[in-house]
Scaffold this active site. Structure first.
Site, short mmCIF file in Angstrom:
data_model
loop_
_atom_site.label_atom_id
_atom_site.label_comp_id
_atom_site.label_asym_id
_atom_site.label_seq_id
_atom_site.Cartn_x
_atom_site.Cartn_y
_atom_site.Cartn_z
N HIS A 102 0.76 -1.17 -0.19
CA HIS A 102 -0.07 -0.04 0.18
C HIS A 102 0.93 1.25 0.04
O HIS A 102 2.02 1.23 0.57
CB HIS A 102 -1.00 -0.06 1.36
N HIS A 104 0.85 5.26 1.12
CA HIS A 104 0.30 6.17 2.00
C HIS A 104 0.52 7.51 1.20
O HIS A 104 1.59 7.99 0.90
CB HIS A 104 0.86 6.46 3.34
P1 5GP Z 1 2.09 0.24 7.22
O1 5GP Z 1 2.64 0.51 8.62
O2 5GP Z 1 1.96 -1.15 6.92
O3 5GP Z 1 2.73 1.11 6.23
O4 5GP Z 1 0.46 0.78 7.33
C1 5GP Z 1 -0.42 0.15 7.47
C2 5GP Z 1 -1.81 1.19 7.54
O5 5GP Z 1 -2.93 0.43 7.53
C3 5GP Z 1 -1.71 2.06 9.04
O6 5GP Z 1 -1.57 3.11 8.80
C4 5GP Z 1 -3.20 1.49 9.61
O7 5GP Z 1 -3.61 2.67 10.40
C5 5GP Z 1 -3.75 1.17 8.22
N1 5GP Z 1 -4.96 -0.10 8.50
C6 5GP Z 1 -4.73 -1.06 9.65
N2 5GP Z 1 -5.91 -1.97 9.31
C7 5GP Z 1 -6.68 -1.02 8.62
C8 5GP Z 1 -8.12 -1.19 8.43
O8 5GP Z 1 -8.88 -2.26 8.88
N3 5GP Z 1 -8.71 -0.28 7.53
C9 5GP Z 1 -7.93 0.88 7.25
N4 5GP Z 1 -8.80 1.66 6.26
N5 5GP Z 1 -6.71 1.09 7.43
C10 5GP Z 1 -6.00 0.09 8.06
#
Ligand code: 5GP
Ligand code: ZN
Length: 141
Positions: A102, A104
């Site tokens: 993903h 951001h």
């Molecule tokens: P990472 O640290 O993997 O780059 O970011 C994962 C992101 O996914 C985090 O910012 C977290 O808030 C978001 N996230 C985790 N679970 C969910 C969910 O169930 N729904 C949404 N919309 N975002 C999520």
């Protein structure tokens, strides 16, 4: 269990889990982060399950980043942002927590310092929906 069953982002793609979706096409989806750094913090994902940048095919990645740019443009307008931060974490060591690739896309404001991802609480579905509706109006494909 396949990744599609256990992965939260696959479940969002399949409409088995809720999300405030801004945009989707055959290969990509954009929805709001549930623990946003700023209210209009969006995530851009491939619909297929790839864990990291090392797994995603070139053509899908190229499409994904076309949508990242459109998301940045929409967020800047919808959130009246002074800048946009784009973050993409690959692997636990890089801070990745959800192992479905993903990107951001985060609105930024002059002088504002961001908290760490893990210090942010969940926001309500109502707040997310309000922000999503504003962004949808600015999203041009
Ligand atoms: P990472 O640290 O993997 O780059 O970011 C994962 C992101 O996914 C985090 O910012 C977290 O808030 C978001 N996230 C985790 N679970 C969910 C969910 O169930 N729904 C949404 N919309 N975002 C999520
Ligand atoms: Zn997945």
């Amino acid at each position: 269990m396949t990744p599609e069953d256990s992965c939260i982002f696959c479940r969002i793609v399949q409409r088995k889990a809720p999300a405030s979706i801004i945009y989707e096409d055959e290969k990509a989806m954009v929805f709001l982060d549930i623990r946003p750094l700023n209210q209009e913090h969006a995530l851009v994902i491939p619909k297929e399950h790839y864990e990291t940048i090392f797994d995603i095919p070139e053509d899908v990645n190229a499409h994904l980043h076309r949508i990242v740019k459109k998301t940045a443009v929409a967020l800047r307008a919808a959130a009246a942002a002074d800048g946009i931060t784009i973050i993409q974490q690959n692997g636990r060591a890089a801070g990745q927590e959800v192992f479905h690739l993903h990107v951001h896309v985060v609105p930024r404001y002059e002088g504002q310092k961001l908290p760490h991802f893990r210090d942010i609480p969940n926001v309500s579905r109502e707040q997310l929906e309000q922000a999503a509706e504003k962004i949808r109006q600015h999203f041009k494909i």
